[in-house]
Every structure is written in structure tokens, then in C-alpha cells.
Design an enzyme around this catalytic site. Structure first.
Site, PDB file in Angstrom:
ATOM      1  N   GLN A   1       0.860  -0.714  -0.032  1.00 44.44           N
ATOM      2  CA  GLN A   1       0.047  -0.112  -0.114  1.00 44.44           C
ATOM      3  C   GLN A   1       0.789   1.212   0.204  1.00 44.44           C
ATOM      4  O   GLN A   1       1.148   1.065   1.154  1.00 44.44           O
ATOM      5  CB  GLN A   1      -0.946  -0.133   1.276  1.00 44.44           C
ATOM      6  CG  GLN A   1      -1.827   0.870   1.340  1.00 44.44           C
ATOM      7  CD  GLN A   1      -2.980   1.141   2.354  1.00 44.44           C
ATOM      8  OE1 GLN A   1      -3.217   0.004   2.939  1.00 44.44           O
ATOM      9  NE2 GLN A   1      -3.822   1.985   1.641  1.00 44.44           N
ATOM     10  N   PHE A   2       1.490   1.615  -1.474  1.00 47.97           N
ATOM     11  CA  PHE A   2       2.414   2.635  -1.565  1.00 47.97           C
ATOM     12  C   PHE A   2       1.717   4.309  -1.261  1.00 47.97           C
ATOM     13  O   PHE A   2       1.971   5.010  -0.529  1.00 47.97           O
ATOM     14  CB  PHE A   2       2.724   3.305  -2.949  1.00 47.97           C
ATOM     15  CG  PHE A   2       1.678   3.901  -3.631  1.00 47.97           C
ATOM     16  CD1 PHE A   2       1.367   5.061  -3.476  1.00 47.97           C
ATOM     17  CD2 PHE A   2       0.489   3.135  -4.699  1.00 47.97           C
ATOM     18  CE1 PHE A   2       0.596   5.696  -4.686  1.00 47.97           C
ATOM     19  CE2 PHE A   2      -0.809   3.539  -4.866  1.00 47.97           C
ATOM     20  CZ  PHE A   2      -0.032   5.290  -5.360  1.00 47.97           C
ATOM     21  N   THR A   3       0.336   4.230  -1.082  1.00 47.84           N
ATOM     22  CA  THR A   3      -0.332   5.601  -0.469  1.00 47.84           C
ATOM     23  C   THR A   3      -0.199   6.010   1.051  1.00 47.84           C
ATOM     24  O   THR A   3      -0.298   6.779   1.733  1.00 47.84           O
ATOM     25  CB  THR A   3      -1.968   5.111   0.037  1.00 47.84           C
ATOM     26  OG1 THR A   3      -2.348   4.190   0.612  1.00 47.84           O
ATOM     27  CG2 THR A   3      -2.013   5.605  -1.758  1.00 47.84           C
TER      28      THR A   3
END
Length: 148
Positions: free
Chosen positions: A78-80
Site C-alpha cells: 500500500q504505497f499510499t
């Protein structure tokens, strides 16, 4: 490396209508590699979450690890998690590792988890995923692993 760890009674990841990974009791681990992160940081993050005492013992105290309770791990990229919202209303993700580096560190993290723990499920890097979970507690813990 950044992670959000959620103690769950069950969790699953759905991709294109099919279940990609699912666990019962255990930890949902949302993980993000940032620019400059290393395999050593990923290894330290894994060691920390495997030993984190966030499951209740017989007295109701958070005294047991996911290993102690024989729980599963559901690891989702989850790069966010690297979002920076200080400059306005649209998040910036410039601190997230570039996709190739993020994938390499995510895959390293998953490989190490599978070597250290008997039940590891995953999502799929860079996929559009639907994550379903029943947060137990709720217990949600953010973890940051920086270079010492």
C-alpha cells in the site's frame, strides 16, 4: 518502511472478483517502501511484527504474538501510506519508493515472512484490491522502521 498492522479475526483480499489471499485470526499488514529503504529495514519490520504482543492471553491482557496464537499474516502492499498531505488537499506520494524498488522490497518482505511464519497470504503488488477485514478490538498500530 512503513506499515499499518491490524489485529483481525478474519481478512481477505479480492482482486478482479476472486479471493487472492485470506486468513482467519491474525494480522493484516499494510506495507509501504519509501525512497531509500533497505532489505535490512524490511527484515527488522518483519521481526517486530512477528513478536509484537497484541493478542490477548487468558487474563485478557495483550501479551501474545501472532506466532504465539498461530495466527495468519495477510500482507498487502500500500504505497499510499507514504502520502504527504501537508501541501494541500491532494496527497503527494513522492516519498514512496519507485515502483520497481517498491516491488523488490515488498517481494523480499513476503519471502522473508514465508520463511519465518507458517501462514502467509498476500495481495498483489500494484493491483486494484478490495481488502475486507474484521478488525479485532479494534487494534490498529502504525509502525515506521527507519535506518538506525
Amino acid at each position: 518502511m512503513l506499515a499499518v498492522i491490524q489485529r483481525v479475526s478474519e481478512a481477505r483480499v479480492v482482486i478482479d472478483g476472486g479471493v487472492a489471499g485470506a486468513i482467519g485470526r491474525g494480522l493484516l499488514v499494510l506495507v509501504c517502501a519509501e525512497r531509500g529503504d533497505t532489505e535490512a529495514q524490511a527484515d527488522r519490520l518483519l521481526a517486530k511484527l512477528l513478536k509484537m504482543r497484541i493478542f490477548s492471553d487468558d487474563a485478557g491482557k495483550m501479551n501474545l504474538s501472532v506466532q504465539d496464537v498461530h495466527g495468519g499474516l495477510l500482507i498487502v502492499s500500500q504505497f499510499t501510506l507514504a502520502a504527504d498531505v501537508s501541501g494541500g488537499n491532494r496527497p503527494s506520494f513522492t516519498q514512496a519508493a519507485p515502483p520497481d524498488e517498491g516491488r523488490r522490497l515488498y517481494e523480499h518482505f513476503v519471502q522473508q515472512a514465508r520463511a519465518a511464519h507458517p501462514q502467509v497470504e498476500t495481495g498483489r503488488f500494484a493491483a486494484d484490491m478490495k481488502v475486507h477485514l474484521v478488525n479485532d478490538g479494534p487494534v490498529t498500530i502504525p509502525v515506521t522502521m527507519r535506518t538506525p
